[in-house]
Scaffold this motif. Structure first.
Motif, mmCIF file in Angstrom:
data_model
loop_
_atom_site.group_PDB
_atom_site.id
_atom_site.type_symbol
_atom_site.label_atom_id
_atom_site.label_comp_id
_atom_site.label_asym_id
_atom_site.label_seq_id
_atom_site.Cartn_x
_atom_site.Cartn_y
_atom_site.Cartn_z
ATOM 1 N N UNK A 103 -34.296 -5.176 4.799
ATOM 2 C CA UNK A 103 -33.990 -3.960 5.550
ATOM 3 C C UNK A 103 -34.691 -2.749 4.948
ATOM 4 N N UNK A 104 -34.660 -2.648 3.622
ATOM 5 C CA UNK A 104 -35.242 -1.472 2.961
ATOM 6 C C UNK A 104 -36.765 -1.505 3.000
ATOM 7 N N UNK A 105 -37.351 -2.683 2.878
ATOM 8 C CA UNK A 105 -38.803 -2.785 2.978
ATOM 9 C C UNK A 105 -39.275 -2.425 4.387
ATOM 10 N N UNK A 106 -38.559 -2.925 5.379
ATOM 11 C CA UNK A 106 -38.895 -2.604 6.768
ATOM 12 C C UNK A 106 -38.791 -1.103 7.013
ATOM 13 N N UNK A 107 -37.730 -0.478 6.474
ATOM 14 C CA UNK A 107 -37.528 0.954 6.667
ATOM 15 C C UNK A 107 -38.605 1.767 5.948
ATOM 16 N N UNK A 108 -39.015 1.311 4.756
ATOM 17 C CA UNK A 108 -40.025 2.046 3.991
ATOM 18 C C UNK A 108 -41.376 2.058 4.684
ATOM 19 N N UNK A 109 -41.636 1.065 5.527
ATOM 20 C CA UNK A 109 -42.909 0.978 6.244
ATOM 21 C C UNK A 109 -42.906 1.773 7.548
#
Length: 705
Positions: free
Chosen positions: A373-379
């Protein structure tokens, strides 16, 4: 009334067709049999009904008892006739009197019906009255009748719930058992493409599943109380870890499809999927030397002979590869499920699962659902703080609660140590976490450790060593990046990570943080500390001489030991020195199919290539060099390397379908912005860097730790 329903939601269950020409005759026969049984029965509240009375009533029971032996056309008419208002009210208004009829109507198993479900006439029960002949194998033109029978049964279940909500729970239980039976079919192979999130009219992957989903949704519309009863049945029917992988996967997909039912069940479904994955996760245990085994600590040593037999059968059906394969498939589904969510999903559901995860001993894979979730949001481009700062904030606040809250004793030492491990592992491994956030975390951890030393009440030394190990671990991976960032700040960093603060960690001779941490972390930090002056000269002189340049794979945790053992083909018998029995939850992700979902991951081999780009600087040449080094590093890990199953009987060179693997992918987004921001809305670490203000806020009236 049915006409008032939103029929767009129920297209999986077609409306009933016009009754056949002779339907009235069967309906009258059924009504007469039921009323005759009802009027002539001598049943009292203390006396069971005599079901043998009345040949017509018995014929109805026989038709429902053995649908495969009954005439399918007659069965269809009986199911239609039972939905008649007067018959329905009579039968289900007096459940004690018609208990057997209700039982057969609810438990009716129609999945054996079909073109090949007929029986020979010689198999027909000689005593069947009122039921004409057994099924003969129908031709293609008659296949439609079997679908009509299924529709009639599901419409009957809906009518039962509408007429008497007492039967709501048993009806829903029947429907969940139908789902379980459908999911067990070898021919059914659902996957992440069958997860329906938007309430669209797409098929669930099987026509029979479409009917069950439509039936449940219609019951939820007609009887709101069903919203309370549904989820416990979904959870109870979830396949056990020892069930076949296909069943576990199919049922997981169906459970995720229930997301479209509404908000009332979504939170429970999310936690169910994560908890089931967690159950499989903890079954797999990685020893300190890297060996992978199944956890047998839950076995009952005082069991009788019967338990021993069950244990042996379970042992045969469970291997590391079996459990890993099921978990791998489940994690792939969870990642696909999360991919369809908005960023608000994190705030709604994830914080409720974090405490559960922190209390679990050495989880290895499920926590990557947060990472995803956090990796997706950071992108993604947005104006809000990235999700990873909220995640870090929750971990930091848990650590600070040990000194800032008078009720901190209710948080166990193991939870605090686990929190420190999560914080250290995440900050060290997540490429998408910006350098400013890393500095802020380090500053906060240093503040915690320095305060512990200054208050001179050394009653929780294990927590102190966990915090200092977290500091050393983050510095091993991100230290050079942090030091470069600090140097490049024109006006100095707002987060104090100076060498002087690191020196304060060694200010008390009674505490020796370097001697009480993972041995490989200690050795690597000594290299880094010598390079940047982070360790006092007195401590450096007392330690053995270390090399200036760190060797590849210097950091050695149980997860990395597992990876190195497999890559090198050597099962090391030497255990890593691990005095705190600590673990790092974001060690390399070792599952085959779902590993490609984790992309922004920092491997030890890539640490020297990790650089900090100044804010606002557009150096195309340096960016190209960084991209090239990242691609080369990713290519080294790109091929899926199989960790073989640990069964002694299996060939050493064999590759199992469920083996644990690791693979890396090329980065898809930049490391993140260095924009100044605070971790969380309720906590700003730099505001607590004033030791005096923190001491007043944390000690309070008690004046002790």
């Amino acid at each position: 009334m049915t006409a008032a329903l939103n029929t767009d939601l129920y297209k999986g269950l077609p409306p009933l067709k016009e009754p056949p020409a002779d339907f009235e005759q069967v309906a009258n026969f059924l009504q007469t049999a039921v009323h005759t049984r009802h009027n002539k029965s001598s049943v009292t509240p203390t006396k069971r009904p005599n079901h043998s009375s009345g040949s017509g009533y018995k014929a109805i029971l026989d038709c429902l008892r053995s649908p495969a032996k009954s005439d399918v056309n007659l069965l269809y008419k009986v199911l239609r006739a039972l939905q008649g208002g007067q018959v329905l009210a009579t039968v289900f208004g007096h459940p004690q009197l018609h208990a057997m009829l209700i039982h057969f109507a609810l438990k009716l198993h129609l999945f054996d019906l079909g073109p090949k479900s007929g029986v020979d006439s010689k198999n027909k029960s000689a005593g069947e009255e009122g039921v004409e002949g057994g099924n003969t194998e129908p031709d293609g033109s008659k296949n439609e009748i079997y679908d009509d029978v299924m529709n009639a049964h599901y419409h009957l279940l809906i009518a039962i719930c509408s007429a008497n909500s007492t039967f709501l729970h048993p009806v829903l239980d029947v429907l969940m058992r139908h789902i379980r039976f459908i999911c067990a079919r070898d021919s059914l192979d659902l996957n992440e493409c069958n997860i329906i999130m938007d309430g669209s009219e797409r098929s669930s992957g099987d026509p029979a599943l479409d009917k069950v989903h439509a039936t449940i949704q219609k019951i939820l519309f007609l009887v709101p109380k069903a919203k309370i009863d549904l989820f416990p049945l979904v959870s109870r029917n979830f396949p056990h870890i020892t069930n076949p992988p296909q069943l576990v996967k199919n049922y997981s997909v169906v459970a995720m499809q229930m997301w479209q039912y509404g908000d009332f069940i979504r939170e429970d479904l999310v936690l169910l999927m994560l908890n089931k994955a967690l159950e499989m996760d903890v079954e797999i245990r990685i020893e300190d030397n890297g060996d992978v085994i199944l956890d047998d600590s839950k076995k009952d040593t005082e069991g009788d002979e019967e338990n021993e037999v069950v244990e042996k059968q379970t042992k045969k059906s469970k291997t590391v590869s079996d459990v890993a394969h099921k978990l791998d498939v489940n994690m792939k589904l969870i990642f696909s499920f999360l991919d369809k969510q908005e960023r608000s999903f994190y705030d709604l559901y994830m914080p409720q699962f974090i405490p559960t995860l922190l209390d679990v001993y050495k989880s290895k894979f499920v926590q990557f659902s947060f990472w995803y979730l956090m990796e997706k949001d950071a992108c993604m481009e947005h104006d809000e703080n990235p999700l990873y700062r909220r995640f870090i904030s929750e971990l930091i606040q848990t650590l600070y609660s040990t000194v800032s809250s008078p009720d901190s004793n209710h948080i166990s030492n193991s939870t605090i140590m686990s929190t420190a491990s999560y914080l250290a592992s995440f900050c060290a491994r997540a490429r998408f976490v910006d350098t400013d956030s890393i500095c802020e975390v380090l500053s906060g951890l240093l503040t915690w450790a320095i305060f512990y030393i200054q208050q001179k009440n050394f009653t929780r030394n294990k927590l102190f060593y966990s915090i200092t190990q977290a500091i050393f671990y983050i510095m091993c991976y991100r230290g050079r990046q942090v030091m470069q960032y600090r140097t490049d700040q024109v006006n100095g960093s707002q987060h104090d990570v100076s060498a002087e603060r690191f020196h304060q960690l060694f200010a008390n001779d009674a505490l020796n943080p370097l001697a009480n941490c993972l041995s490989s972390v200690r050795l690597e930090f000594q290299v880094l500390g010598g390079e940047f002056g982070l360790i006092p000269e007195s401590i450096v002189a007392a330690t053995k001489k270390v090399k200036k340049k760190p060797a590849a794979n210097k950091i050695m945790t149980p997860g990395i030991s597992c990876l190195r053992n497999q890559l090198g083909g050597i099962h090391s018998q030497a255990k890593v020195s691990n005095p705190l029995d600590s673990f790092f939850p974001f060690d390399p992700y070792l599952l085959r199919q779902s590993s490609d979902c984790i992309r922004q991951y920092l491997y030890w081999e890539d640490v020297e290539d990790l650089t900090y780009e100044r804010e606002g600087e557009n150096d195309d040449e340096s960016a190209t060099d960084l991209e090239a080094s990242t691609v080369m590093s990713s290519q080294e890990h790109h091929e899926s390397i199989v960790l073989k199953d640990f069964d002694e009987d299996e060939d050493e060179n064999s590759v199992g379908g469920g083996g644990i693997t690791i693979s890396s992918e090329q980065d898809e987004c930049s490391a993140g912005s260095t924009e100044e921001m605070s971790i969380g809305e309720n906590l700003r670490i730099d505001e607590l860097n004033s030791m005096e203000s923190w001491r007043k806020a944390s000690i309070g009236s008690q004046g002790s730790w």
